[in-house]
Design a protein around this motif. Structure first.
Motif, mmCIF file in Angstrom:
data_model
loop_
_atom_site.group_PDB
_atom_site.id
_atom_site.type_symbol
_atom_site.label_atom_id
_atom_site.label_comp_id
_atom_site.label_asym_id
_atom_site.label_seq_id
_atom_site.Cartn_x
_atom_site.Cartn_y
_atom_site.Cartn_z
ATOM 1 N N ARG A 139 0.836 -1.208 0.000
ATOM 2 C CA ARG A 139 0.000 0.000 0.000
ATOM 3 C C ARG A 139 0.868 1.254 0.000
ATOM 4 N N GLY A 140 0.756 2.029 -1.048
ATOM 5 C CA GLY A 140 1.438 3.318 -1.126
ATOM 6 C C GLY A 140 2.934 3.233 -0.909
ATOM 7 N N LEU A 141 3.587 2.227 -1.499
ATOM 8 C CA LEU A 141 5.000 1.966 -1.212
ATOM 9 C C LEU A 141 5.910 2.996 -1.884
ATOM 10 N N VAL A 142 6.689 3.673 -1.057
ATOM 11 C CA VAL A 142 7.634 4.701 -1.521
ATOM 12 C C VAL A 142 9.003 4.404 -0.932
ATOM 13 N N LYS A 143 10.043 4.538 -1.768
ATOM 14 C CA LYS A 143 11.412 4.414 -1.280
ATOM 15 C C LYS A 143 12.259 5.502 -1.908
ATOM 16 N N THR A 144 12.879 6.302 -1.024
ATOM 17 C CA THR A 144 13.717 7.411 -1.464
ATOM 18 C C THR A 144 15.103 7.254 -0.868
ATOM 19 N N TYR A 145 16.116 7.478 -1.691
ATOM 20 C CA TYR A 145 17.510 7.440 -1.240
ATOM 21 C C TYR A 145 18.119 8.832 -1.371
ATOM 22 N N GLY A 146 18.943 9.212 -0.383
ATOM 23 C CA GLY A 146 19.664 10.480 -0.464
ATOM 24 C C GLY A 146 18.775 11.683 -0.182
ATOM 25 N N GLU A 147 19.390 12.849 -0.250
ATOM 26 C CA GLU A 147 18.677 14.097 0.014
ATOM 27 C C GLU A 147 19.117 15.168 -0.978
ATOM 28 N N GLY A 148 18.304 16.214 -1.066
ATOM 29 C CA GLY A 148 18.659 17.351 -1.917
ATOM 30 C C GLY A 148 18.847 16.947 -3.370
ATOM 31 N N GLU A 149 19.931 17.441 -3.970
ATOM 32 C CA GLU A 149 20.185 17.153 -5.377
ATOM 33 C C GLU A 149 20.538 15.681 -5.613
ATOM 34 N N ALA A 150 20.971 14.999 -4.547
ATOM 35 C CA ALA A 150 21.329 13.583 -4.656
ATOM 36 C C ALA A 150 20.134 12.659 -4.414
ATOM 37 N N LYS A 151 18.976 13.245 -4.191
ATOM 38 C CA LYS A 151 17.781 12.460 -3.879
ATOM 39 C C LYS A 151 17.347 11.618 -5.084
ATOM 40 N N VAL A 152 17.104 10.329 -4.818
ATOM 41 C CA VAL A 152 16.641 9.409 -5.857
ATOM 42 C C VAL A 152 15.366 8.739 -5.366
ATOM 43 N N GLN A 153 14.312 8.826 -6.161
ATOM 44 C CA GLN A 153 13.055 8.163 -5.818
ATOM 45 C C GLN A 153 12.999 6.819 -6.531
ATOM 46 N N ALA A 154 13.340 5.770 -5.794
ATOM 47 C CA ALA A 154 13.384 4.431 -6.393
ATOM 48 C C ALA A 154 11.981 3.876 -6.622
ATOM 49 N N LEU A 155 11.078 4.118 -5.669
ATOM 50 C CA LEU A 155 9.680 3.720 -5.809
ATOM 51 C C LEU A 155 8.803 4.923 -5.492
#
Length: 221
Positions: free
Chosen positions: A7-23
């Protein structure tokens, strides 16, 4: 009846300009006994998804419910025990212990959990995978296909509710890949396992009951 609810699965790596939204918000239900293939381009979020479903990583947001248990509600120790008893893993690299023979590798998850296992079930599993005459062989004495069969037996030894396979045929030739995929389907049906398999091979994916495509961290189509 569903074995997996996402349900509503989100995964984010890093912060700021290095932020990557994997899910980026995945909702999914998988029925008990279903064989699901997950496909998508490299970097699409497939492996991240599998790691979250298997409790190997924690989501940034959302829920993963396996066999009625919300993984985010478990402590580190509880999730380790839950994985060992309820989730089986098959990896592209086999991950067999080199100094243990095939039989010892298959029984390792049970030993770690302090259990002997169901002898009749294990004998049937070994027979179905054609490993009777390979049980005393070390991994280095086995072909790639045989090693993957041992890895499948190890993943199924504890009778998991959910089997997660990450590119299980990635290191195998086309014929052995078809053989291994066929064995996954047969063992899944015989032992009522639910299987989620990541693959980049569209032909292999066709063996599944349902194909899911992840692109840019979202379910496509």
């Amino acid at each position: 009846m569903s074995i997996l609810e996402v349900r509503g699965l989100v995964k984010t790596y890093g912060e700021g300009e290095a932020k990557v939204q994997a899910l980026r918000g995945i909702d999914l239900s998988v029925e008990r006994g279903e064989f699901v293939a997950v496909v998508g381009s490299s970097g699409s979020g497939k492996s991240t998804f599998l790691n979250l479903v298997g409790g190997l990583d924690l989501p940034t947001a959302g829920e993963v419910i396996v066999d009625g248990k919300n993984l985010q509600s478990l402590s580190d120790r509880e999730i380790t025990i839950f994985r060992r008893r309820k989730i089986g893993f098959i990896f592209q690299q086999y991950n067999l212990i080199p100094m243990l023979n095939a039989r010892e590798n298959i029984l390792l998850p049970l030993k770690l959990d302090g259990r002997e296992g169901d002898g009749e079930y294990l004998r049937e599993l070994v027979h179905m995978l054609g490993l009777e005459d390979k049980l005393h062989a070390l991994p280095g004495q086995l072909s790639g296909g045989q090693q993957q069969r041992v890895a499948i037996a190890r993943a199924l030894a504890a009778k998991p509710s959910l089997l997660l396979a990450d590119e299980p045929t990635g290191n195998l030739d086309s014929k052995t890949s078809q053989d291994v995929t066929g064995l996954l389907r047969i063992t899944g049906e015989r032992f009522r396992q639910t299987i989620i398999m990541i693959t980049h091979n569209e032909e292999i994916a066709q063996s599944a009951d349902r194909i899911l495509r992840i692109e840019d961290g979202r379910l496509a189509g």
